[in-house]
Design a protein around this motif. Structure first.
Motif, short mmCIF file in Angstrom:
data_model
loop_
_atom_site.label_atom_id
_atom_site.label_comp_id
_atom_site.label_asym_id
_atom_site.label_seq_id
_atom_site.Cartn_x
_atom_site.Cartn_y
_atom_site.Cartn_z
N TYR A 70 30.39 40.36 -23.47
CA TYR A 70 30.66 38.93 -23.56
C TYR A 70 31.68 38.72 -24.67
O TYR A 70 31.40 39.00 -25.83
CB TYR A 70 29.38 38.14 -23.88
N LYS A 89 33.69 35.77 -26.37
CA LYS A 89 33.64 34.31 -26.38
C LYS A 89 34.27 33.77 -27.65
O LYS A 89 34.20 34.38 -28.72
CB LYS A 89 32.18 33.85 -26.28
N TYR A 128 34.56 31.54 -22.75
CA TYR A 128 34.85 32.96 -22.49
C TYR A 128 36.35 33.19 -22.47
O TYR A 128 37.09 32.50 -21.77
CB TYR A 128 34.18 33.41 -21.20
N ASP A 152 37.50 38.71 -21.42
CA ASP A 152 36.08 38.80 -21.07
C ASP A 152 35.96 39.31 -19.64
O ASP A 152 36.19 38.57 -18.68
CB ASP A 152 35.41 37.43 -21.20
N ARG A 185 32.96 40.74 -17.67
CA ARG A 185 31.53 40.86 -17.89
C ARG A 185 30.99 42.25 -17.57
O ARG A 185 30.13 42.78 -18.28
CB ARG A 185 30.81 39.81 -17.05
#
Length: 1000
Positions: free
Chosen positions: A817, A819, A853, A857, A859
């Motif tokens: 992640y 962010k 995000y 990013d 995931r």
């Protein structure tokens, strides 16, 4: 097991004492060492019969070069060889002068502490006992860092593109940068959520990272490398100037055997699938790629061997190149046919002065010129039209380094390096020399009317002078490492507009009544604006650091690592005066490794550290140079035709001059105190890692790692429209200032309303700095800027099977992640590539409500690689990367708070007449991408040569999925961007490569 009498007698005569070994080697995760071409060998002699270890000496001998080092074992049997050149070593022993013979054979890897713990029976010198067996393990209990090593042999079994970026992308948690920020074939690599401008690359200890923009590095052919190490976290205090990752590589060297060979790699156009064309809904071309292809051939010739046996060795390589890329513009209206045929040369000299002193010299040249011809083109008919121009792009340069290693005592060693890294860059065409750029800004997008579309002519010569000293001192259970390094990075930079008069011509029409330099222009007035914008200067940056680290073996199972690095950055203007200067930056780092069961098979490890990022030289050049900026205004007298290269072009007829503005720069360096924070804080990142790694058996291992990274601070240009000083009811502004967004900024400004800067003012940009006005233009207050934020959290899982001459396998899964509201010094939101000038903090509204995000990013990441031997002659290999998509934004141009229109996360709602906040990622995500590669290799050994033929295929699925889209939405109604969400970047098509290699 006891040997038979005849064998025992023979071995007794040769060795006098036998030994067996339990060996730990081939480590995917390693302890870091000085940024160079070496590793280390550590271990312990264990008396299986409880005999005395007094008088034990251990010798490490490289049979290929004759290099030999001997050290005395400590009272507990432990020993250490620091700064060992990468290679294979035979470990031998003696006791009180009596030889113990060969104990084992190990391979010392780059940046690795290879461990050889040996159990011997000391009670009977007449018999040979095997009390252990050689095993290969993937757990280094003496390491606290995270790194992945690849040898030439590893990579030859895999379908990996022949560049250092592709090698790095095999490591977990790394992702390729955005297409919009690519520099040629180099799109950069994101390490653990960082931007592509935060990494450092070393070759034989020489930093070869581009310091102008911190994207890319000096290019070395695949065949010149011997081993790579990709550091993804927790690296030691001798490494700095990075908040991303480190790629450390070592080149090949000569041995006592004369060797020579050749390797030909061919990427033919007929092994490439066709790039897909992309069209807009109205059928107009958006990205025409079906005519894009290339043919690339490289032929490498190398020779190596002894100049003086066991003393002096050479390795020399030359690579002839032929690269012919063809491509069209996205609209398909121009065709480019290019050629690159400059060769690369590299050489390495190794001098083993004696067993205690080594000297190595490295030199290589990656100078390259691309010659590109441009033609008009009709993509629908596939017809090439008239010749337009030839463009010349030059880059690369001469690089060299000298490294001296001294083993002063058994416990104290030193290493010194000095070298230069050069990268030149220039791009121009004959059209640029003969034609001025002419743009018609009366239409949108603007039309280029003249015979060049080049924005400027640029020439740059970047030279890094690097020097460092590294020491290692073992004091009992403490291994002290300390040193210092210094770099002087100098950019000689020239930039000006094309054309004989070095002027840019632009034609405008006023939409509303306007006043220019006191001259009133009614609505509908047409005029010509010419601009002379030049910079010519030498810009220098000094980066220095010193470090100290203690590796403390508290118990046989527990290692603690504690270190500190103190750094200083000094960026200077073209007059040689400090522009941005930061020092006393303290970067502490701590780590531990616990051998959980005490058997060298399972470890729990962790580390915490701080890492600082320097300011790229592009900031000195763009912000602190002697700029000449003069704008002259003329009445528009219409257009006239002219012919150039057989094509009719147009240029404006200049009427009477009516205004001149030369206030923006007179060619000298001005007073920069009002343009840069006098008390600037550096950019740094804090990192925490906790991991577990364990052997399943002697070939299989698995591991898990948790990572947390937090980027603190940013350095960027901010427009300060209020310094807090009010004159005649309005605040005094400062223009664009290099500073820390969201923190106090101190600049030199007008404090007594006399129009002259006369004192220092401090603005807390978390609450102030941007002036607000009501509908009548009255100043009503001010707001501040958001603080930059970036956090990265990840879990990495790994399973690995080591190569055993039959097969190997490695798989990683990363859940991550990334962010925040700031990607880093590069901005993929807008594809703005000037490192440290991202537009993200130009005003408060650019980043307002932008937390979410970030572009890097992804995931989920799954990476697999492996190789399989099919008998004596055939091998197959494969790689697979499966990566989830990146976030898609829905951005606008204006904001609801004032009349400033600029990139923002607000979108205008036509039905309500109000702005709506669209947070990051509100447009969804790009699709998953899958990249499958495979190769097949045939090997055969003849009497005089070894032959290897490999056919490799890349992106075998030929997906060409979208990786980047247009993220500018604008509004929800009539002003909505019709191209929002359309792809702007795609996976490269399938291609293949045939390699033929002969080694003699």
């Amino acid at each position: 097991m006891k040997k038979n009498k005849s064998l025992g007698a023979a071995l007794k005569t040769a060795l006098r004492l036998g030994a067996g070994a339990a060996i730990l080697a081939t480590l995917p995760l390693h302890v870091s060492h000085a940024a160079g071409s070496d590793g280390s060998l550590v271990g312990k002699i264990i008396a299986g019969d409880q005999g005395s270890l007094e008088g034990i000496e251990i010798t490490a001998r490289n049979p290929e070069t004759g290099f030999t080092r001997t050290v005395k074992a400590e009272a507990d049997g432990s020993y250490r060889f620091p700064f060992l050149p990468v290679g294979t070593y035979i470990v031998e022993g003696s006791r009180n002068g009596a030889p113990l013979g060969k104990l084992t054979e190990v391979t010392v890897g780059l940046g690795a502490a290879t461990t050889a713990d040996v159990t011997v029976n000391l009670s009977n010198l007449e018999e040979i006992f095997v009390v252990g067996t050689r095993v290969v393990r993937a757990v280094d209990v003496r390491s606290t860092e995270s790194a992945t090593n690849f040898t030439r042999e590893d990579l030859e079994r895999l379908p990996v593109a022949r560049d250092i970026q592709s090698v790095a992308l095999l490591a977990p948690g790394l992702a390729k940068g955005d297409d919009g920020l690519c520099q040629g074939d180099n799109c950069g690599v994101s390490f653990g959520g960082s931007s592509i401008a935060e990494n450092t690359i070393y070759i034989n200890g020489l930093n070869v990272t581009d310091f102008y923009n911190r994207v890319g590095a000096s290019a070395v052919p695949y065949a010149f490398y011997k081993e790579f190490q990709v550091k993804t976290g927790g690296y030691s205090v001798e490494f700095g100037r990075t908040t991303g990752g480190v790629i450390n590589a070592v080149t090949r060297s000569g041995t006592n055997e004369f060797e020579y060979g050749t390797e030909v790699a061919w990427e033919p156009s007929w092994l490439q699938s066709e790039r897909k064309n992309r069209f807009n809904p109205d059928g107009s071309p958006r990205i025409i790629g079906s005519y894009d292809d290339y043919d690339r051939t490289s032929a490498t010739f190398y020779a190596s061997g002894p100049i003086v046996k066991d003393k002096l060795f050479f390795f020399a390589l030359y690579e002839a190149r032929d690269y012919q890329p063809n491509n069209t513009t996205d609209r398909g209206d121009s065709l480019y046919e290019a050629k690159e045929d400059d060769g690369f040369w590299g050489a390495k000299i190794d001098w083993q002065i004696n067993d205690r002193h080594l000297l190595e010299l490295l030199a290589f040249s990656d100078e390259n010129e691309q010659v590109r011809d441009a033609y008009a083109f009709d993509f629908a008919a596939g017809a090439r039209g008239p010749y337009q121009q030839t463009r010349y792009t030059n880059n690369g340069g001469l690089n060299w380094s000298s490294t001296y290693t001294a083993y002063l005592t058994d416990n104290f060693s030193a290493k010194a390096l000095y070298g230069e890294n050069n990268r030149e860059y220039s791009r121009f065409s004959q059209n640029d020399l003969e034609c001025s750029r002419i743009r018609d800004r009366r239409v949108s997008p603007a039309d280029d009317l003249g015979c060049t579309e080049s924005s400027n002519i640029t020439s740059r010569d970047d030279t890094r002078e690097a020097a460092r000293l590294d020491f290692e001192w073992v004091l009992g259970d403490h291994q002290l490492r300390f040193g210092l390094d210094r770099e002087i990075n100098t950019s000689k930079y020239v930039q000006y507009y094309p054309g004989p008069d070095r002027l840019l011509y632009e034609i405008y029409v006023t939409d509303e009544p306007e006043t220019i330099e006191g001259v009133f222009l009614p609505a509908g007035t047409e005029y010509v604006w010419t601009r002379q914008n030049e910079v010519d200067g030498e810009f220098e940056t000094e980066n220095s650091a010193y470090y100290l680290e203690d590796n403390w073996q508290i118990t046989p199972s527990l290692l603690l690592n504690a270190g500190v690095r103190v750094e200083a950055f000094d960026n200077k203007n073209s007059d040689g005066d400090s522009y941005i200067k930061m020092d006393d930056m303290v970067a502490p780092r701590f780590g531990f490794s616990w051998d959980v069961k005490g058997d060298n098979r399972t470890k729990l490890f962790g580390n915490a550290g701080r890492y600082f990022l320097p300011v790229a030289n592009v900031i000195n050049i763009k912000q602190a140079g002697g700029f000449l900026d003069r704008r002259t205004y003329y009445w528009f007298g219409g257009l006239e035709d002219f012919e150039y290269n057989g094509v009719i072009k147009q240029r404006p007829i200049l009427g009477e001059q009516f205004a001149v503005d030369d206030s923006q720069g007179d060619g000298t360096v001005g007073d920069l105190r009002g343009e840069v924070d006098a008390d600037m804080d550096p950019v740094y990142q804090d990192e925490l890692i906790l991991g577990l790694q364990s052997m399943i058996d002697d070939k299989w291992s698995w591991g898990v790692r948790g990572i947390y990274r937090k980027l603190t601070n940013a350095i960027d240009d901010m427009e300060i429209t209020s310094t807090g000083i009010i004159c005649d009811g309005a605040p005094v502004g400062a223009g664009y200032v290099m500073a820390n967004p969201g923190r106090p900024v101190t600049i030199y400004s007008d404090t007594d309303c006399d129009g002259e800067s006369d004192g220092w003012v401090t603005i807390d940009t978390a609450r102030a700095g941007w002036a607000l006005y009501d509908d009548d233009g009255n100043y009503v207050g001010e707001v501040g800027y958001p603080k930059p934020r970036r956090n990265y959290k990840a879990l990495e899982f790994m399973i690995d099977r080591a190569w055993d001459d039959r097969w190997s396998f490695n798989a990683t899964y990363t859940l991550s992640y990334a962010k925040g509201n700031a990607e880093g010094p590069i901005n993929s939101d807008t594809d703005f590539g000037d490192t440290g000038r991202t537009e993200a903090f130009d005003n408060p509204w650019v980043n307002y409500g932008s937390y979410g995000y970030l572009p890097n990013d992804h995931r989920h990441q799954i990476k697999m690689r492996g190789g399989l031997a099919l008998g004596e002659h055939w091998e197959i290999g494969g790689t697979l990367t499966a990566q989830s998509g990146r976030p898609i934004n829905a951005t606008g141009r204006c904001n609801p708070f004032d009349d400033v229109c600029f990139f923002s996360f607000f979108v205008f709602n036509d039905s309500t007449g109000e702005y709506e906040l669209r947070p990051r990622g509100s447009g969804g995500r790009t699709p998953w991408i899958f990249d499958l590669g495979a190769n097949v290799t045939y090997r055969h050994s003849f009497a005089a040569a070894d032959l290897k033929v490999t056919l490799a295929g890349y992106n075998l699925l030929d997906q060409q999925r979208v990786v980047e889209v247009n993220e500018s939405l604008g509004s929800t109604g009539a002003q909505r961007n019709q191209f929002y969400g359309f792809g702007t970047g795609y996976q490269a098509p399938r291609y293949g490569m045939l390699t033929v290699k002969l080694d003699f």
